[in-house]
Design a protein around this motif. Sequence first.
Motif, PDB file in Angstrom:
ATOM      1  N   TYR A 288       0.835  -1.199   0.000  1.00 36.02           N
ATOM      2  CA  TYR A 288       0.000   0.000   0.000  1.00 36.02           C
ATOM      3  C   TYR A 288       0.869   1.248   0.000  1.00 36.02           C
ATOM      4  O   TYR A 288       1.998   1.245   0.466  1.00 36.02           O
ATOM      5  N   SER A 289       0.323   2.307  -0.598  1.00 35.04           N
ATOM      6  CA  SER A 289       0.908   3.643  -0.407  1.00 35.04           C
ATOM      7  C   SER A 289      -0.294   4.577  -0.380  1.00 35.04           C
ATOM      8  O   SER A 289      -1.027   4.594   0.593  1.00 35.04           O
ATOM      9  N   SER A 290      -0.588   5.307  -1.498  1.00 29.43           N
ATOM     10  CA  SER A 290      -1.823   6.118  -1.501  1.00 29.43           C
ATOM     11  C   SER A 290      -3.031   5.240  -1.789  1.00 29.43           C
ATOM     12  O   SER A 290      -4.162   5.597  -1.505  1.00 29.43           O
ATOM     13  N   SER A 291      -2.783   4.074  -2.402  1.00 28.13           N
ATOM     14  CA  SER A 291      -3.858   3.113  -2.651  1.00 28.13           C
ATOM     15  C   SER A 291      -3.368   1.750  -2.157  1.00 28.13           C
ATOM     16  O   SER A 291      -2.249   1.626  -1.675  1.00 28.13           O
ATOM     17  N   VAL A 292      -4.217   0.738  -2.307  1.00 29.02           N
ATOM     18  CA  VAL A 292      -3.872  -0.600  -1.805  1.00 29.02           C
ATOM     19  C   VAL A 292      -3.836  -1.562  -2.995  1.00 29.02           C
ATOM     20  O   VAL A 292      -4.728  -1.547  -3.842  1.00 29.02           O
ATOM     21  N   ARG A 293      -2.785  -2.404  -3.052  1.00 27.30           N
ATOM     22  CA  ARG A 293      -2.670  -3.341  -4.162  1.00 27.30           C
ATOM     23  C   ARG A 293      -2.379  -4.743  -3.624  1.00 27.30           C
ATOM     24  O   ARG A 293      -1.396  -4.944  -2.918  1.00 27.30           O
ATOM     25  N   GLN A 294      -3.267  -5.678  -3.961  1.00 30.79           N
ATOM     26  CA  GLN A 294      -2.998  -7.063  -3.562  1.00 30.79           C
ATOM     27  C   GLN A 294      -1.978  -7.630  -4.537  1.00 30.79           C
ATOM     28  O   GLN A 294      -2.235  -7.714  -5.732  1.00 30.79           O
ATOM     29  N   GLU A 295      -0.789  -7.994  -4.012  1.00 30.42           N
ATOM     30  CA  GLU A 295       0.242  -8.565  -4.886  1.00 30.42           C
ATOM     31  C   GLU A 295      -0.123 -10.016  -5.216  1.00 30.42           C
ATOM     32  O   GLU A 295      -0.013 -10.445  -6.344  1.00 30.42           O
ATOM     33  N   PHE A 296      -0.516 -10.773  -4.200  1.00 35.34           N
ATOM     34  CA  PHE A 296      -1.077 -12.112  -4.427  1.00 35.34           C
ATOM     35  C   PHE A 296      -1.864 -12.525  -3.190  1.00 35.34           C
ATOM     36  O   PHE A 296      -1.506 -12.177  -2.074  1.00 35.34           O
ATOM     37  N   ALA A 309       9.675 -15.903  -5.469  1.00 36.65           N
ATOM     38  CA  ALA A 309       9.867 -15.304  -6.794  1.00 36.65           C
ATOM     39  C   ALA A 309       8.919 -14.117  -6.968  1.00 36.65           C
ATOM     40  O   ALA A 309       9.295 -13.056  -7.483  1.00 36.65           O
ATOM     41  N   ALA A 310       7.660 -14.289  -6.499  1.00 37.20           N
ATOM     42  CA  ALA A 310       6.660 -13.208  -6.627  1.00 37.20           C
ATOM     43  C   ALA A 310       7.046 -12.002  -5.762  1.00 37.20           C
ATOM     44  O   ALA A 310       6.859 -10.851  -6.155  1.00 37.20           O
ATOM     45  N   VAL A 311       7.607 -12.277  -4.568  1.00 35.47           N
ATOM     46  CA  VAL A 311       8.036 -11.175  -3.685  1.00 35.47           C
ATOM     47  C   VAL A 311       9.151 -10.387  -4.367  1.00 35.47           C
ATOM     48  O   VAL A 311       9.145  -9.157  -4.412  1.00 35.47           O
ATOM     49  N   LYS A 312      10.103 -11.111  -4.952  1.00 32.92           N
ATOM     50  CA  LYS A 312      11.235 -10.441  -5.624  1.00 32.92           C
ATOM     51  C   LYS A 312      10.758  -9.561  -6.769  1.00 32.92           C
ATOM     52  O   LYS A 312      11.331  -8.514  -7.055  1.00 32.92           O
ATOM     53  N   LYS A 313       9.700 -10.019  -7.470  1.00 36.15           N
ATOM     54  CA  LYS A 313       9.208  -9.274  -8.646  1.00 36.15           C
ATOM     55  C   LYS A 313       8.363  -8.049  -8.263  1.00 36.15           C
ATOM     56  O   LYS A 313       8.055  -7.232  -9.123  1.00 36.15           O
ATOM     57  N   MET A 314       7.933  -7.979  -7.001  1.00 35.86           N
ATOM     58  CA  MET A 314       7.016  -6.897  -6.595  1.00 35.86           C
ATOM     59  C   MET A 314       7.611  -5.524  -6.928  1.00 35.86           C
ATOM     60  O   MET A 314       8.744  -5.233  -6.581  1.00 35.86           O
ATOM     61  N   SER A 315       6.837  -4.673  -7.643  1.00 37.74           N
ATOM     62  CA  SER A 315       7.354  -3.339  -7.958  1.00 37.74           C
ATOM     63  C   SER A 315       6.872  -2.354  -6.888  1.00 37.74           C
ATOM     64  O   SER A 315       5.877  -2.580  -6.205  1.00 37.74           O
ATOM     65  N   TYR A 316       7.596  -1.245  -6.819  1.00 40.03           N
ATOM     66  CA  TYR A 316       7.476  -0.316  -5.692  1.00 40.03           C
ATOM     67  C   TYR A 316       6.506   0.801  -6.055  1.00 40.03           C
ATOM     68  O   TYR A 316       6.648   1.445  -7.094  1.00 40.03           O
ATOM     69  N   MET A 317       5.469   1.049  -5.213  1.00 37.84           N
ATOM     70  CA  MET A 317       4.392   1.987  -5.564  1.00 37.84           C
ATOM     71  C   MET A 317       4.802   3.460  -5.455  1.00 37.84           C
ATOM     72  O   MET A 317       4.391   4.294  -6.231  1.00 37.84           O
ATOM     73  N   GLU A 318       5.574   3.777  -4.416  1.00 40.50           N
ATOM     74  CA  GLU A 318       6.214   5.098  -4.312  1.00 40.50           C
ATOM     75  C   GLU A 318       5.278   6.310  -4.247  1.00 40.50           C
ATOM     76  O   GLU A 318       5.505   7.304  -4.903  1.00 40.50           O
ATOM     77  N   SER A 336     -10.592 -12.952   3.726  1.00 39.21           N
ATOM     78  CA  SER A 336     -11.920 -13.476   3.389  1.00 39.21           C
ATOM     79  C   SER A 336     -11.759 -14.805   2.647  1.00 39.21           C
ATOM     80  O   SER A 336     -10.730 -15.054   2.006  1.00 39.21           O
ATOM     81  N   VAL A 337     -12.788 -15.642   2.746  1.00 37.51           N
ATOM     82  CA  VAL A 337     -12.739 -16.970   2.123  1.00 37.51           C
ATOM     83  C   VAL A 337     -12.578 -16.836   0.604  1.00 37.51           C
ATOM     84  O   VAL A 337     -11.861 -17.607  -0.035  1.00 37.51           O
ATOM     85  N   ILE A 338     -13.199 -15.802   0.031  1.00 35.52           N
ATOM     86  CA  ILE A 338     -13.100 -15.575  -1.424  1.00 35.52           C
ATOM     87  C   ILE A 338     -11.637 -15.406  -1.834  1.00 35.52           C
ATOM     88  O   ILE A 338     -11.220 -15.819  -2.907  1.00 35.52           O
ATOM     89  N   ASN A 339     -10.850 -14.784  -0.925  1.00 33.73           N
ATOM     90  CA  ASN A 339      -9.438 -14.560  -1.245  1.00 33.73           C
ATOM     91  C   ASN A 339      -8.523 -15.661  -0.701  1.00 33.73           C
ATOM     92  O   ASN A 339      -7.337 -15.435  -0.478  1.00 33.73           O
ATOM     93  N   GLY A 340      -9.080 -16.844  -0.478  1.00 29.33           N
ATOM     94  CA  GLY A 340      -8.226 -17.985  -0.154  1.00 29.33           C
ATOM     95  C   GLY A 340      -8.041 -18.295   1.321  1.00 29.33           C
ATOM     96  O   GLY A 340      -7.358 -19.256   1.670  1.00 29.33           O
ATOM     97  N   ALA A 341      -8.635 -17.475   2.220  1.00 34.17           N
ATOM     98  CA  ALA A 341      -8.477 -17.757   3.655  1.00 34.17           C
ATOM     99  C   ALA A 341      -9.281 -19.007   4.013  1.00 34.17           C
ATOM    100  O   ALA A 341     -10.336 -19.262   3.429  1.00 34.17           O
ATOM    101  N   ARG A 342      -8.740 -19.784   4.970  1.00 29.73           N
ATOM    102  CA  ARG A 342      -9.412 -21.028   5.362  1.00 29.73           C
ATOM    103  C   ARG A 342     -10.121 -20.832   6.698  1.00 29.73           C
ATOM    104  O   ARG A 342      -9.490 -20.367   7.661  1.00 29.73           O
TER     105      ARG A 342
END
Length: 448
Positions: A288-296, A309-318, A336-342
Amino acid sequence: PPGSLCRTKPTELVFILDSSRSVRPHEFEKIKVFVSRVIEALDVGPNATRVGVINYASAVRSELSLQGPQSRAALLQAVSRIQPLSTGTMTGLAIQFAVSRAFSAAQGAGDAPKFKKVAIVVTDGRPQDGVQDVSARARAAGIEIFAIGVGRVDMGTLRQMASEPLDEHVDYVESYSAIEKLTHKFQEAFCVVSDLCATGDHDCQQVCVSTPGAYRCACRDGFSLNSDGKTCTACSGGLGSALDLVFLIDGSKSVRPENFELVKKFINQIVDSLEVSDRQAQVGLVQYSSSVRQEFPLGHFRNKKDIKAAVKKMSYMEKGTMTGQALKYLVDSSFSVINGARPGVPKVGIVFTDGRSQDYISDAAKKAKDSGFRMFAVGVGNAVEDELREIASEPVAEHYFYTADFRTISRIGKKLQMKICVEEDPCECKSIVKFQSKVEELINSLQQ
Protein backbone atom coordinates in the motif's frame (compact mmCIF):
# COMPACT_ATOMS: atom_id res chain seq x y z
CA PRO A 1 19.62 -19.75 48.73
CA PRO A 2 20.13 -22.31 45.97
CA GLY A 3 21.57 -25.62 47.14
CA SER A 4 24.98 -27.06 46.46
CA LEU A 5 24.27 -26.92 42.73
CA CYS A 6 24.97 -23.21 42.76
CA ARG A 7 28.53 -23.06 43.92
CA THR A 8 29.98 -19.68 43.01
CA LYS A 9 33.33 -19.18 41.34
CA PRO A 10 35.95 -17.46 43.52
CA THR A 11 34.82 -13.88 42.86
CA GLU A 12 35.49 -10.45 44.29
CA LEU A 13 32.16 -8.70 43.82
CA VAL A 14 31.85 -4.97 44.49
CA PHE A 15 28.50 -3.15 44.34
CA ILE A 16 28.84 0.56 43.44
CA LEU A 17 25.60 2.23 44.55
CA ASP A 18 24.42 5.71 43.53
CA SER A 19 22.75 7.43 46.51
CA SER A 20 22.70 10.94 44.99
CA ARG A 21 19.86 13.27 45.92
CA SER A 22 17.62 12.09 43.06
CA VAL A 23 17.44 8.67 44.75
CA ARG A 24 14.72 8.95 47.40
CA PRO A 25 15.32 7.16 50.73
CA HIS A 26 12.55 4.60 50.06
CA GLU A 27 14.09 3.95 46.60
CA PHE A 28 17.50 3.40 48.16
CA GLU A 29 15.87 0.76 50.39
CA LYS A 30 14.82 -1.08 47.19
CA ILE A 31 18.47 -1.10 46.01
CA LYS A 32 19.51 -2.58 49.37
CA VAL A 33 16.89 -5.33 48.99
CA PHE A 34 18.26 -6.13 45.52
CA VAL A 35 21.86 -6.30 46.84
CA SER A 36 20.75 -8.50 49.77
CA ARG A 37 18.87 -10.91 47.49
CA VAL A 38 21.95 -11.35 45.29
CA ILE A 39 24.17 -11.91 48.38
CA GLU A 40 21.70 -14.50 49.75
CA ALA A 41 22.17 -16.62 46.63
CA LEU A 42 25.98 -16.50 46.71
CA ASP A 43 28.35 -19.03 48.11
CA VAL A 44 30.02 -16.50 50.43
CA GLY A 45 33.39 -17.24 52.01
CA PRO A 46 37.09 -16.39 51.90
CA ASN A 47 37.71 -18.78 48.98
CA ALA A 48 34.34 -18.46 47.26
CA THR A 49 32.73 -15.04 46.80
CA ARG A 50 33.85 -11.95 48.71
CA VAL A 51 31.53 -8.94 48.64
CA GLY A 52 32.29 -5.23 48.92
CA VAL A 53 29.91 -2.24 48.76
CA ILE A 54 30.78 1.31 47.71
CA ASN A 55 28.19 4.05 48.32
CA TYR A 56 28.65 7.28 46.37
CA ALA A 57 27.13 10.67 45.59
CA SER A 58 29.48 13.70 45.49
CA ALA A 59 31.85 11.74 47.72
CA VAL A 60 32.62 8.04 47.89
CA ARG A 61 32.23 5.87 50.98
CA SER A 62 33.34 2.27 51.41
CA GLU A 63 30.48 0.59 53.29
CA LEU A 64 31.75 -2.95 53.15
CA SER A 65 35.31 -4.02 52.42
CA LEU A 66 36.34 -7.21 50.63
CA GLN A 67 38.72 -7.77 53.55
CA GLY A 68 35.96 -7.43 56.17
CA PRO A 69 34.12 -10.31 57.84
CA GLN A 70 32.69 -12.40 55.02
CA SER A 71 29.86 -14.44 56.46
CA ARG A 72 26.50 -14.08 54.78
CA ALA A 73 24.88 -12.83 57.99
CA ALA A 74 27.59 -10.17 58.52
CA LEU A 75 27.24 -8.96 54.92
CA LEU A 76 23.45 -8.70 55.09
CA GLN A 77 23.67 -6.81 58.36
CA ALA A 78 26.19 -4.35 56.91
CA VAL A 79 23.98 -3.76 53.85
CA SER A 80 20.93 -3.07 56.03
CA ARG A 81 22.82 -0.30 57.84
CA ILE A 82 23.84 1.69 54.72
CA GLN A 83 22.37 5.21 54.56
CA PRO A 84 22.02 7.37 51.41
CA LEU A 85 24.46 10.29 51.02
CA SER A 86 21.97 12.46 49.05
CA THR A 87 24.42 14.81 47.30
CA GLY A 88 25.72 14.89 43.66
CA THR A 89 26.61 12.09 41.20
CA MET A 90 30.36 11.41 40.88
CA THR A 91 30.17 8.01 39.18
CA GLY A 92 33.67 8.22 37.68
CA LEU A 93 35.16 8.94 41.11
CA ALA A 94 33.37 5.89 42.55
CA ILE A 95 34.70 3.58 39.81
CA GLN A 96 38.21 5.00 40.35
CA PHE A 97 37.87 4.25 44.08
CA ALA A 98 36.89 0.66 43.24
CA VAL A 99 39.95 0.21 41.01
CA SER A 100 42.52 1.79 43.33
CA ARG A 101 41.15 0.88 46.76
CA ALA A 102 38.39 -1.75 46.81
CA PHE A 103 39.92 -4.38 44.54
CA SER A 104 43.61 -3.63 44.65
CA ALA A 105 44.28 -4.52 48.31
CA ALA A 106 43.62 -8.18 47.55
CA GLN A 107 46.11 -8.23 44.71
CA GLY A 108 49.10 -8.83 46.95
CA ALA A 109 47.72 -12.16 48.12
CA GLY A 110 49.10 -15.20 46.34
CA ASP A 111 45.62 -16.45 45.45
CA ALA A 112 44.45 -13.19 43.90
CA PRO A 113 44.71 -14.12 40.20
CA LYS A 114 42.17 -16.90 40.43
CA PHE A 115 39.57 -14.50 41.80
CA LYS A 116 37.27 -13.10 39.16
CA LYS A 117 36.69 -9.35 39.70
CA VAL A 118 33.18 -8.02 39.11
CA ALA A 119 31.63 -4.59 39.73
CA ILE A 120 27.88 -3.88 39.57
CA VAL A 121 27.11 -0.15 39.22
CA VAL A 122 23.52 0.97 40.00
CA THR A 123 22.68 4.57 39.01
CA ASP A 124 19.67 6.71 38.10
CA GLY A 125 21.42 9.79 36.78
CA ARG A 126 23.90 11.46 34.56
CA PRO A 127 27.38 11.57 36.12
CA GLN A 128 28.88 14.98 36.90
CA ASP A 129 32.30 13.62 35.98
CA GLY A 130 33.66 11.45 33.14
CA VAL A 131 33.23 7.69 33.28
CA GLN A 132 34.66 6.57 29.92
CA ASP A 133 38.40 6.58 30.66
CA VAL A 134 38.19 5.34 34.22
CA SER A 135 35.86 2.50 33.15
CA ALA A 136 38.25 1.54 30.35
CA ARG A 137 41.09 1.40 32.90
CA ALA A 138 38.97 -0.74 35.23
CA ARG A 139 38.15 -3.17 32.43
CA ALA A 140 41.81 -3.26 31.36
CA ALA A 141 42.66 -4.19 34.97
CA GLY A 142 40.44 -7.26 34.54
CA ILE A 143 37.29 -5.96 36.23
CA GLU A 144 34.03 -7.05 34.59
CA ILE A 145 31.50 -4.18 34.88
CA PHE A 146 27.72 -4.54 34.88
CA ALA A 147 25.78 -1.24 34.62
CA ILE A 148 22.19 -1.03 35.85
CA GLY A 149 20.28 2.13 34.94
CA VAL A 150 17.05 3.25 36.55
CA GLY A 151 14.41 5.75 35.40
CA ARG A 152 15.80 8.86 33.71
CA VAL A 153 19.34 7.55 33.53
CA ASP A 154 21.64 8.49 30.65
CA MET A 155 21.92 5.27 28.62
CA GLY A 156 25.09 6.48 26.86
CA THR A 157 27.08 6.55 30.09
CA LEU A 158 25.87 3.04 31.00
CA ARG A 159 27.35 1.80 27.72
CA GLN A 160 30.61 3.68 28.39
CA MET A 161 30.95 1.88 31.74
CA ALA A 162 29.88 -1.65 30.91
CA SER A 163 31.96 -4.60 29.71
CA GLU A 164 31.35 -6.29 26.35
CA PRO A 165 29.06 -7.81 25.18
CA LEU A 166 26.92 -4.78 26.13
CA ASP A 167 23.58 -6.56 25.85
CA GLU A 168 24.66 -8.86 28.70
CA HIS A 169 26.20 -6.09 30.83
CA VAL A 170 23.74 -3.19 30.52
CA ASP A 171 20.31 -3.44 32.17
CA TYR A 172 17.58 -0.84 32.39
CA VAL A 173 14.57 -0.74 34.71
CA GLU A 174 11.92 1.96 34.66
CA SER A 175 11.83 2.42 38.44
CA TYR A 176 13.51 1.23 41.63
CA SER A 177 10.44 -0.91 42.37
CA ALA A 178 11.29 -2.95 39.26
CA ILE A 179 14.96 -3.50 40.12
CA GLU A 180 14.19 -6.74 41.90
CA LYS A 181 13.35 -8.43 38.61
CA LEU A 182 17.09 -8.40 37.85
CA THR A 183 17.83 -10.44 40.98
CA HIS A 184 17.52 -13.76 39.20
CA LYS A 185 19.88 -12.73 36.40
CA PHE A 186 22.64 -11.82 38.87
CA GLN A 187 22.05 -14.84 41.09
CA GLU A 188 22.59 -17.01 38.00
CA ALA A 189 25.54 -14.96 36.72
CA PHE A 190 27.72 -16.07 39.63
CA CYS A 191 26.64 -19.71 39.58
CA VAL A 192 29.04 -22.47 38.67
CA VAL A 193 26.58 -24.61 36.78
CA SER A 194 26.71 -28.30 37.48
CA ASP A 195 25.94 -29.75 34.06
CA LEU A 196 23.39 -32.40 34.96
CA CYS A 197 22.96 -33.45 31.32
CA ALA A 198 26.68 -34.16 30.98
CA THR A 199 26.75 -36.16 34.19
CA GLY A 200 23.88 -38.29 32.87
CA ASP A 201 21.88 -37.43 35.97
CA HIS A 202 18.56 -36.99 34.15
CA ASP A 203 15.62 -38.97 32.79
CA CYS A 204 14.98 -37.37 29.38
CA GLN A 205 13.97 -39.75 26.64
CA GLN A 206 15.58 -37.78 23.76
CA VAL A 207 17.30 -34.44 24.45
CA CYS A 208 18.55 -32.98 27.74
CA VAL A 209 19.11 -29.19 27.99
CA SER A 210 21.20 -27.86 30.90
CA THR A 211 20.05 -24.77 32.79
CA PRO A 212 21.82 -23.25 35.84
CA GLY A 213 21.68 -25.92 38.53
CA ALA A 214 18.95 -27.82 36.72
CA TYR A 215 17.88 -29.26 33.35
CA ARG A 216 14.83 -29.64 31.13
CA CYS A 217 13.94 -32.21 28.51
CA ALA A 218 13.31 -31.53 24.83
CA CYS A 219 12.58 -33.57 21.71
CA ARG A 220 14.14 -33.94 18.29
CA ASP A 221 12.53 -32.35 15.22
CA GLY A 222 9.32 -34.12 14.32
CA PHE A 223 8.56 -35.08 17.94
CA SER A 224 6.73 -33.22 20.68
CA LEU A 225 7.30 -33.36 24.43
CA ASN A 226 4.58 -35.15 26.38
CA SER A 227 2.96 -33.63 29.47
CA ASP A 228 5.27 -35.66 31.76
CA GLY A 229 8.07 -33.33 30.58
CA LYS A 230 10.33 -36.32 29.78
CA THR A 231 9.01 -38.52 26.98
CA CYS A 232 8.39 -37.68 23.31
CA THR A 233 5.72 -38.54 20.74
CA ALA A 234 6.13 -38.42 16.95
CA CYS A 235 4.16 -35.58 15.36
CA SER A 236 1.75 -36.54 12.63
CA GLY A 237 2.06 -34.76 9.29
CA GLY A 238 5.56 -33.41 9.85
CA LEU A 239 6.35 -29.89 10.95
CA GLY A 240 4.30 -26.82 10.20
CA SER A 241 0.98 -25.75 11.56
CA ALA A 242 -1.92 -24.46 9.51
CA LEU A 243 -1.56 -20.71 9.30
CA ASP A 244 -2.87 -17.92 7.06
CA LEU A 245 -0.20 -15.21 7.03
CA VAL A 246 -0.60 -11.89 5.17
CA PHE A 247 2.15 -9.28 4.87
CA LEU A 248 0.95 -5.67 4.59
CA ILE A 249 3.88 -3.68 3.22
CA ASP A 250 4.34 0.10 3.11
CA GLY A 251 5.46 1.09 -0.41
CA SER A 252 5.37 4.86 0.21
CA LYS A 253 8.02 7.08 -1.35
CA SER A 254 9.88 7.61 1.94
CA VAL A 255 10.90 3.93 1.95
CA ARG A 256 13.37 4.46 -0.94
CA PRO A 257 14.21 1.77 -3.52
CA GLU A 258 17.25 0.24 -1.78
CA ASN A 259 15.27 -0.12 1.46
CA PHE A 260 12.34 -1.66 -0.40
CA GLU A 261 14.76 -4.40 -1.49
CA LEU A 262 15.72 -5.00 2.17
CA VAL A 263 12.02 -5.33 3.06
CA LYS A 264 11.60 -7.96 0.32
CA LYS A 265 14.57 -9.87 1.70
CA PHE A 266 13.03 -9.67 5.19
CA ILE A 267 9.69 -11.09 3.88
CA ASN A 268 11.43 -13.92 2.04
CA GLN A 269 13.47 -15.02 5.00
CA ILE A 270 10.30 -15.28 7.07
CA VAL A 271 8.66 -17.22 4.21
CA ASP A 272 11.70 -19.53 4.26
CA SER A 273 10.88 -20.61 7.80
CA LEU A 274 7.31 -21.69 7.02
CA GLU A 275 6.02 -25.04 5.82
CA VAL A 276 3.95 -23.92 2.80
CA SER A 277 1.18 -26.22 1.52
CA ASP A 278 -2.62 -26.47 1.30
CA ARG A 279 -2.74 -27.98 4.77
CA GLN A 280 -0.01 -25.88 6.42
CA ALA A 281 1.00 -22.25 5.93
CA GLN A 282 -0.50 -20.03 3.23
CA VAL A 283 0.99 -16.61 2.49
CA GLY A 284 -0.59 -13.48 0.99
CA LEU A 285 1.05 -10.13 0.20
CA VAL A 286 -0.48 -6.65 0.02
CA GLN A 287 1.40 -3.42 -0.77
CA TYR A 288 0.00 0.00 0.00
CA SER A 289 0.91 3.64 -0.41
CA SER A 290 -1.82 6.12 -1.50
CA SER A 291 -3.86 3.11 -2.65
CA VAL A 292 -3.87 -0.60 -1.80
CA ARG A 293 -2.67 -3.34 -4.16
CA GLN A 294 -3.00 -7.06 -3.56
CA GLU A 295 0.24 -8.56 -4.89
CA PHE A 296 -1.08 -12.11 -4.43
CA PRO A 297 -3.85 -13.63 -2.26
CA LEU A 298 -3.59 -16.42 0.31
CA GLY A 299 -3.10 -19.85 -1.25
CA HIS A 300 -2.34 -18.44 -4.73
CA PHE A 301 1.14 -19.97 -4.60
CA ARG A 302 1.45 -23.50 -3.23
CA ASN A 303 5.19 -23.56 -2.51
CA LYS A 304 7.94 -21.33 -1.11
CA LYS A 305 9.86 -21.04 -4.36
CA ASP A 306 6.91 -19.40 -6.19
CA ILE A 307 6.09 -17.11 -3.25
CA LYS A 308 9.70 -15.90 -3.04
CA ALA A 309 9.87 -15.30 -6.79
CA ALA A 310 6.66 -13.21 -6.63
CA VAL A 311 8.04 -11.18 -3.68
CA LYS A 312 11.23 -10.44 -5.62
CA LYS A 313 9.21 -9.27 -8.65
CA MET A 314 7.02 -6.90 -6.60
CA SER A 315 7.35 -3.34 -7.96
CA TYR A 316 7.48 -0.32 -5.69
CA MET A 317 4.39 1.99 -5.56
CA GLU A 318 6.21 5.10 -4.31
CA LYS A 319 3.38 7.42 -3.24
CA GLY A 320 1.67 8.30 0.10
CA THR A 321 1.01 6.33 3.32
CA MET A 322 -2.63 5.27 3.74
CA THR A 323 -2.16 2.70 6.50
CA GLY A 324 -5.81 2.89 7.67
CA GLN A 325 -7.12 2.07 4.20
CA ALA A 326 -4.64 -0.82 3.96
CA LEU A 327 -5.70 -2.27 7.34
CA LYS A 328 -9.34 -2.07 6.26
CA TYR A 329 -8.44 -4.01 3.09
CA LEU A 330 -6.66 -6.64 5.19
CA VAL A 331 -9.73 -7.17 7.38
CA ASP A 332 -12.39 -7.02 4.64
CA SER A 333 -10.58 -8.73 1.77
CA SER A 334 -7.27 -10.47 2.53
CA PHE A 335 -8.66 -12.74 5.22
CA SER A 336 -11.92 -13.48 3.39
CA VAL A 337 -12.74 -16.97 2.12
CA ILE A 338 -13.10 -15.57 -1.42
CA ASN A 339 -9.44 -14.56 -1.25
CA GLY A 340 -8.23 -17.98 -0.15
CA ALA A 341 -8.48 -17.76 3.65
CA ARG A 342 -9.41 -21.03 5.36
CA PRO A 343 -12.13 -21.04 8.04
CA GLY A 344 -10.89 -22.01 11.51
CA VAL A 345 -7.20 -21.50 10.66
CA PRO A 346 -5.19 -18.94 12.74
CA LYS A 347 -4.82 -15.62 10.88
CA VAL A 348 -1.66 -13.53 11.27
CA GLY A 349 -1.01 -10.07 9.81
CA ILE A 350 2.48 -8.52 9.71
CA VAL A 351 2.24 -4.77 9.01
CA PHE A 352 5.45 -3.04 7.93
CA THR A 353 5.62 0.79 7.83
CA ASP A 354 8.21 3.57 7.90
CA GLY A 355 6.07 6.64 8.57
CA ARG A 356 2.99 8.28 10.05
CA SER A 357 -0.25 7.26 8.38
CA GLN A 358 -1.99 9.98 6.37
CA ASP A 359 -5.37 8.56 7.29
CA TYR A 360 -7.13 7.36 10.42
CA ILE A 361 -6.13 3.85 11.57
CA SER A 362 -7.97 3.28 14.89
CA ASP A 363 -11.20 1.70 13.63
CA ALA A 364 -9.54 -0.71 11.19
CA ALA A 365 -6.81 -1.62 13.72
CA LYS A 366 -9.45 -2.39 16.34
CA LYS A 367 -11.56 -4.38 13.89
CA ALA A 368 -8.56 -6.54 12.90
CA LYS A 369 -7.93 -7.49 16.53
CA ASP A 370 -11.65 -7.92 17.32
CA SER A 371 -11.86 -10.33 14.38
CA GLY A 372 -9.31 -12.51 16.17
CA PHE A 373 -6.40 -11.80 13.82
CA ARG A 374 -2.94 -11.87 15.38
CA MET A 375 -1.42 -8.52 14.36
CA PHE A 376 2.31 -7.72 14.40
CA ALA A 377 3.50 -4.16 13.70
CA VAL A 378 7.04 -3.50 12.48
CA GLY A 379 8.15 0.14 12.26
CA VAL A 380 11.30 1.71 10.84
CA GLY A 381 12.67 5.26 10.75
CA ASN A 382 9.86 7.79 11.14
CA ALA A 383 7.22 5.21 12.05
CA VAL A 384 5.06 6.43 14.94
CA GLU A 385 5.23 4.26 18.02
CA ASP A 386 1.64 5.02 19.09
CA GLU A 387 0.38 3.81 15.71
CA LEU A 388 2.45 0.62 15.93
CA ARG A 389 1.04 -0.06 19.40
CA GLU A 390 -2.48 0.55 18.12
CA ILE A 391 -2.03 -2.00 15.32
CA ALA A 392 -0.33 -4.62 17.54
CA SER A 393 -2.22 -7.41 19.29
CA GLU A 394 -2.08 -7.96 23.05
CA PRO A 395 0.32 -8.26 24.81
CA VAL A 396 1.44 -5.21 22.82
CA ALA A 397 5.11 -5.42 23.84
CA GLU A 398 5.42 -8.80 22.12
CA HIS A 399 3.67 -7.68 18.94
CA TYR A 400 5.30 -4.42 17.94
CA PHE A 401 8.88 -3.74 16.92
CA TYR A 402 10.74 -0.58 16.01
CA THR A 403 14.20 0.19 14.64
CA ALA A 404 15.68 3.48 13.44
CA ASP A 405 17.38 2.05 10.39
CA PHE A 406 16.30 -0.31 7.59
CA ARG A 407 19.67 -2.06 7.78
CA THR A 408 18.77 -3.33 11.25
CA ILE A 409 15.28 -4.68 10.45
CA SER A 410 17.05 -8.00 10.54
CA ARG A 411 17.33 -7.68 14.33
CA ILE A 412 13.58 -7.41 14.56
CA GLY A 413 13.51 -10.86 13.05
CA LYS A 414 15.17 -12.15 16.18
CA LYS A 415 12.49 -10.59 18.34
CA LEU A 416 9.62 -11.52 16.08
CA GLN A 417 8.91 -14.62 18.08
CA MET A 418 5.66 -15.66 16.61
CA LYS A 419 3.63 -17.28 19.29
CA ILE A 420 1.05 -18.30 16.68
CA CYS A 421 0.78 -21.51 18.56
CA VAL A 422 -2.31 -23.59 19.01
CA GLU A 423 -1.49 -24.63 22.58
CA GLU A 424 -3.49 -27.85 22.51
CA ASP A 425 -1.30 -29.30 19.80
CA PRO A 426 2.38 -29.26 20.76
CA CYS A 427 3.30 -30.38 17.24
CA GLU A 428 1.98 -27.06 15.99
CA CYS A 429 4.10 -25.26 18.58
CA LYS A 430 7.08 -27.17 17.31
CA SER A 431 6.84 -25.52 13.91
CA ILE A 432 6.83 -22.12 15.56
CA VAL A 433 10.09 -22.94 17.31
CA LYS A 434 11.50 -23.77 13.89
CA PHE A 435 10.02 -20.50 12.60
CA GLN A 436 11.76 -18.58 15.39
CA SER A 437 15.16 -20.12 14.77
CA LYS A 438 14.89 -19.34 11.04
CA VAL A 439 13.99 -15.77 11.84
CA GLU A 440 17.08 -15.58 14.07
CA GLU A 441 19.26 -16.68 11.15
CA LEU A 442 17.81 -13.76 9.23
CA ILE A 443 19.50 -11.34 11.59
CA ASN A 444 22.93 -12.59 10.78
CA SER A 445 22.51 -12.78 7.03
CA LEU A 446 20.97 -9.32 6.71
CA GLN A 447 23.66 -7.75 8.85
CA GLN A 448 26.48 -9.11 6.72
